[in-house]
Design an enzyme around this catalytic site. Sequence first.
Site, PDB file in Angstrom:
ATOM      1  N   HIS A  98      -7.057 -19.848 -20.063  1.00 53.83           N
ATOM      2  CA  HIS A  98      -7.740 -20.253 -21.292  1.00 53.83           C
ATOM      3  C   HIS A  98      -7.716 -21.763 -21.466  1.00 53.83           C
ATOM      4  O   HIS A  98      -6.663 -22.363 -21.645  1.00 53.83           O
ATOM      5  CB  HIS A  98      -7.113 -19.583 -22.514  1.00 53.83           C
ATOM      6  CG  HIS A  98      -7.848 -19.929 -23.781  1.00 53.83           C
ATOM      7  ND1 HIS A  98      -8.974 -19.246 -24.192  1.00 53.83           N
ATOM      8  CD2 HIS A  98      -7.669 -20.937 -24.674  1.00 53.83           C
ATOM      9  CE1 HIS A  98      -9.434 -19.800 -25.302  1.00 53.83           C
ATOM     10  NE2 HIS A  98      -8.659 -20.829 -25.619  1.00 53.83           N
TER      11      HIS A  98
ATOM     12  N   HIS B  20     -16.773 -22.546 -20.408  1.00 54.34           N
ATOM     13  CA  HIS B  20     -17.699 -21.781 -19.564  1.00 54.34           C
ATOM     14  C   HIS B  20     -18.880 -22.655 -19.181  1.00 54.34           C
ATOM     15  O   HIS B  20     -19.297 -23.532 -19.928  1.00 54.34           O
ATOM     16  CB  HIS B  20     -18.174 -20.501 -20.257  1.00 54.34           C
ATOM     17  CG  HIS B  20     -18.768 -20.718 -21.612  1.00 54.34           C
ATOM     18  ND1 HIS B  20     -18.005 -20.912 -22.732  1.00 54.34           N
ATOM     19  CD2 HIS B  20     -20.062 -20.768 -22.030  1.00 54.34           C
ATOM     20  CE1 HIS B  20     -18.797 -21.076 -23.784  1.00 54.34           C
ATOM     21  NE2 HIS B  20     -20.050 -20.997 -23.384  1.00 54.34           N
TER      22      HIS B  20
ATOM     23  N   HIS C 113     -22.827 -22.401 -18.014  1.00 51.98           N
ATOM     24  CA  HIS C 113     -24.029 -21.585 -17.902  1.00 51.98           C
ATOM     25  C   HIS C 113     -24.754 -21.982 -16.620  1.00 51.98           C
ATOM     26  O   HIS C 113     -24.978 -23.169 -16.383  1.00 51.98           O
ATOM     27  CB  HIS C 113     -24.980 -21.854 -19.073  1.00 51.98           C
ATOM     28  CG  HIS C 113     -24.415 -21.567 -20.432  1.00 51.98           C
ATOM     29  ND1 HIS C 113     -24.742 -20.443 -21.142  1.00 51.98           N
ATOM     30  CD2 HIS C 113     -23.554 -22.255 -21.214  1.00 51.98           C
ATOM     31  CE1 HIS C 113     -24.118 -20.457 -22.315  1.00 51.98           C
ATOM     32  NE2 HIS C 113     -23.385 -21.553 -22.384  1.00 51.98           N
TER      33      HIS C 113
HETATM   34  P1  5GP Z   1     -22.009 -20.954 -25.831  1.00 54.68           P
HETATM   35  O1  5GP Z   1     -22.986 -20.819 -26.948  1.00 54.68           O
HETATM   36  O2  5GP Z   1     -20.583 -20.879 -26.325  1.00 54.68           O
HETATM   37  O3  5GP Z   1     -22.243 -22.121 -24.927  1.00 54.68           O
HETATM   38  O4  5GP Z   1     -22.244 -19.698 -24.871  1.00 54.68           O
HETATM   39  C1  5GP Z   1     -21.646 -18.468 -25.071  1.00 54.68           C
HETATM   40  C2  5GP Z   1     -22.460 -17.472 -24.303  1.00 54.68           C
HETATM   41  O5  5GP Z   1     -21.690 -16.291 -24.155  1.00 54.68           O
HETATM   42  C3  5GP Z   1     -23.766 -17.065 -24.979  1.00 54.68           C
HETATM   43  O6  5GP Z   1     -24.853 -17.357 -24.112  1.00 54.68           O
HETATM   44  C4  5GP Z   1     -23.593 -15.564 -25.231  1.00 54.68           C
HETATM   45  O7  5GP Z   1     -24.788 -14.840 -25.040  1.00 54.68           O
HETATM   46  C5  5GP Z   1     -22.534 -15.178 -24.229  1.00 54.68           C
HETATM   47  N1  5GP Z   1     -21.695 -14.059 -24.636  1.00 54.68           N
HETATM   48  C6  5GP Z   1     -21.054 -13.909 -25.829  1.00 54.68           C
HETATM   49  N2  5GP Z   1     -20.347 -12.769 -25.846  1.00 54.68           N
HETATM   50  C7  5GP Z   1     -20.536 -12.183 -24.637  1.00 54.68           C
HETATM   51  C8  5GP Z   1     -20.056 -10.959 -24.053  1.00 54.68           C
HETATM   52  O8  5GP Z   1     -19.302 -10.194 -24.655  1.00 54.68           O
HETATM   53  N3  5GP Z   1     -20.458 -10.673 -22.787  1.00 54.68           N
HETATM   54  C9  5GP Z   1     -21.289 -11.510 -22.089  1.00 54.68           C
HETATM   55  N4  5GP Z   1     -21.616 -11.133 -20.862  1.00 54.68           N
HETATM   56  N5  5GP Z   1     -21.759 -12.667 -22.602  1.00 54.68           N
HETATM   57  C10 5GP Z   1     -21.390 -12.997 -23.864  1.00 54.68           C
HETATM   58 ZN    ZN Z   2      -9.886 -17.526 -23.578  1.00 58.24          ZN
END
Ligand code: 5GP
Ligand code: ZN
Length: 112
Positions: free
Chosen positions: A45, A98, A100
């Site tokens: 984490h 994370h 993308h």
């Molecule tokens: P952020 O907005 O934090 O950059 O991206 C988080 C991403 O995680 C989003 O694109 C969202 O769709 C994805 N996400 C959130 N919860 C889950 C989940 O439970 N499973 C998967 N596979 N993706 C998730």
């Molecule tokens: Zn975490």
Amino acid sequence: MDCIFCKIANGQIPSSKVYEDDKILAFHDINPEAKIHVLVIPKCHIQSVGELTEENSSIVAYIFEKIPAIATKAGITNGYRVITNCGPDACQSVLHLHFHILGGEQLPEHIR
Ligand code: 5GP
Ligand code: ZN
């Protein structure tokens, strides 16, 4: 800890996996914003880029070393974009680092 990506990393929450090893996991985004949308996370984490330090940053190089093969395995053949959101103004919604990987189609030139 109540972190959804830690739960995905340890298998408590299922995910559609593209690649996994002892340090990182790549899986399909549940709400894809491109034809192919994969997330790559460290299993440890770290909240965001904002929490990277000399001690933990080697995982980022490791993730980027793996990204080309992960993109290929996900079916991306013609280029991709790598994005990480850090903090509220960037709309980071999951507070576990994370990256993308977006591809599988022609992406818009600019993200805003
Ligand atoms: P952020 O907005 O934090 O950059 O991206 C988080 C991403 O995680 C989003 O694109 C969202 O769709 C994805 N996400 C959130 N919860 C889950 C989940 O439970 N499973 C998967 N596979 N993706 C998730
Ligand atoms: Zn975490």
